[in-house]
Scaffold this active site. Structure first.
Site, PDB file in Angstrom:
ATOM      1  N   GLY A 179       1.949   2.897  -3.539  1.00  0.00           N
ATOM      2  CA  GLY A 179       0.915   3.896  -4.177  1.00  0.00           C
ATOM      3  C   GLY A 179       0.913   5.006  -3.543  1.00  0.00           C
ATOM      4  N   GLU A 180       0.953   5.081  -2.142  1.00  0.00           N
ATOM      5  CA  GLU A 180       0.600   6.484  -1.248  1.00  0.00           C
ATOM      6  C   GLU A 180       1.877   7.137  -1.632  1.00  0.00           C
ATOM      7  OE1 GLU A 180      -0.051   5.462   2.873  1.00  0.00           O
ATOM      8  OE2 GLU A 180       1.076   7.237   3.576  1.00  0.00           O
ATOM      9  N   ARG A 181       3.289   6.561  -1.731  1.00  0.00           N
ATOM     10  CA  ARG A 181       4.431   7.399  -1.985  1.00  0.00           C
ATOM     11  C   ARG A 181       4.278   7.891  -3.252  1.00  0.00           C
ATOM     12  NH1 ARG A 181       8.282   3.065   1.310  1.00  0.00           N
ATOM     13  NH2 ARG A 181       7.648   3.737   3.244  1.00  0.00           N
ATOM     14  N   GLU A 205       0.934  -1.239   0.106  1.00  0.00           N
ATOM     15  CA  GLU A 205      -0.071   0.125  -0.130  1.00  0.00           C
ATOM     16  C   GLU A 205       0.758   1.111   0.059  1.00  0.00           C
ATOM     17  OE1 GLU A 205      -1.724   3.690   1.577  1.00  0.00           O
ATOM     18  OE2 GLU A 205      -0.199   2.235   2.626  1.00  0.00           O
TER      19      GLU A 205
END
Ligand SMILES: Cc1cc2nc3c(=O)[nH]c(=O)nc-3n(C[C@H](O)[C@H](O)[C@H](O)COP(=O)(O)OP(=O)(O)OC[C@H]3O[C@@H](n4cnc5c(N)ncnc54)[C@H](O)[C@@H]3O)c2cc1C
Length: 394
Positions: free
Chosen positions: A256-258, A253
């Site tokens: 994608g967040e970064r 997860e």
């Protein structure tokens, strides 16, 4: 195109990157129009009050919360680049906290549900989240464990058909308004990386306590919560993904967040740059626009070079991500670089604004404060550096 045209520089030519199609550009236009018309006018007000929940409903109504999510769950069925476009265009609200609250919903909490959730969990939470009627948050960080995700202490203990969750989470974006949380817990403290499990927990479950609204340097439009979980009982069906696989799932997860964070940081840097360019053309000193001083001109040249470098890095990494690669090192490099240059650009832009940059009136100080989070959230600079260094076997 004839040869003389090619030889003549055209600085105003379209700069569309090859990853984006005409459809992406149309989407970009419509998101930007909406953001400028319906969100940007509230930026000041939401600094004081945090942005209202109707923003999620409105974004859902327009289809913007599910751009890259499957149509069968109410999404638009677009590709990853559509999500990138949203992150880039949200910066036109001039309200970092708003962009962050939305990104938590679309690119942090939703992806694990989509990737690992059961059909029942998707129907119960993903569908309304895409519609904007359910708000989500993501709980990784704890008061005693942030960078060290493996050091979290929130426990989920099996009891018959249920799990009992006890612990606390901090800095949780959307934590006060959320209807559900994607929660990282330890189910087996002796099992190392195999001892983590994700849960999807309704925020109105007995024992979930929204303890405190945290005051921050920037991102004022977002709500940031300290949460407590006091013996929260959830059924086995609240497990998100597989028991014991939570660590790997949350590391996935975070990629994608970064990446989406990096895209937002570059776009925000560009926005501050553009506004400052305008200012440097209009503001005069010693009889000329300040942008005509070589020192100032070179500041813009330095900033443009950094922004462009970061943008290319983000797009190339997004292209690999979109093609199914798992470019963890490159995502860390892009995140680290984008966060750093965004802070540098905001600082330089504030300087170019002089005293006006220091006042609230011009909004540059807000960007300066908001962008600072990029070097901390989703993994600090130091953690990115360590990850990159370790990826070479060091
Ligand atoms: C406004 C805001 C919103 C956030 N939203 C969320 C959210 O929605 N959900 C969520 O789960 N979290 C959220 N976070 C938490 C964020 O991801 C963490 O703050 C971040 O990961 C850093 O953890 P920490 O604050 O505990 O710092 P620490 O881990 O305590 O680090 C302190 C310092 O030590 C350094 N350090 C730590 N370990 C190492 C190491 N091994 N080598 C070198 N240096 C090291 C760090 O780089 C940092 O400089 C949010 C934070 C903020 C401020």
């Amino acid at each position: 195109m004839t040869a003389p045209d090619v030889l003549k520089p055209d600085f105003a030519s379209r700069r569309r990157h090859f990853i984006f199609t005409d459809e992406h550009e149309q989407l970009r236009e419509s998101i930007r129009r909406f953001v400028i018309k319906e969100l940007q006018p509230h930026a000041e007000e939401w600094e004081l009050s945090t942005f209202p929940d109707w923003v999620f409903e409105r974004l859902g109504e327009l289809g913007f919360l599910g751009l890259d999510k499957p149509e069968r769950y109410g999404g638009q069925g677009g590709d990853y680049y559509a999500s990138l476009v949203l992150a880039e265009e949200m910066v036109h609200a001039d309200c970092g906290g708003l962009a962050m609250g939305v990104a938590v919903q679309t690119d942090m909490a939703m992806p694990p549900i989509l990737a690992f959730g059961t059909e029942q969990q998707k129907q119960e939470w993903l569908v309304p989240a895409i519609r904007g009627t359910a708000i989500l948050c993501l709980g990784i960080t704890e008061p005693d464990a942030g960078s060290d995700v493996a050091g979290i202490r929130t426990r989920a203990v099996r009891d018959g058909d249920e799990y009992v969750i006890h612990g606390s989470k901090t800095f949780i974006t959307n934590g006060h308004r959320a209807h559900a949380i994607v929660l990282v817990t330890k189910t087996d403290p002796d099992a190392g990386y195999e001892g983590f499990t994700l849960f999807l927990v309704p925020m109105d479950a007995p024992g979930v306590i929204r303890e405190k609204r945290l005051e921050k340097l920037g991102m004022h439009a977002s709500d940031t919560a300290l949460l407590a979980f006091h013996d929260v009982r959830v059924p086995e069906s609240a497990v998100l993904g597989s028991v014991g696989k939570g660590f790997y799932q949350i590391m996935w997860e975070l990629q994608g967040e970064r990446l989406i964070g990096a895209a937002g940081a570059v776009a925000a840097a560009q926005r501050v740059f553009d506004r400052t360019l305008q200012y440097a053309r209009e503001r005069t000193a010693f009889g000329r626009p300040i942008g005509r001083f070589q020192v100032i001109r070179h500041k813009f040249a330095e900033m443009a070079t950094k922004i462009e470098t970061a943008r290319q890095m983000v797009y190339t990494t997004a292209w690999r991500f979109h093609d199914g690669a798992y470019p963890v090192r490159e995502i860390a490099i892009a995140k680290l670089y984008a966060a750093r240059i965004a802070c540098e650009v905001a600082d330089e832009c504030l300087q170019i604004h002089g005293g006006n940059g220091y006042t609230k009136e011009y909004g540059i100080e807000r960007s300066w404060r908001d962008l600072r989070l990029n070097r901390i959230g989703a993994g600090t600079d130091e953690i990115m550096l360590d990850l990159i260094g370790r990826s070479y076997g060091l």
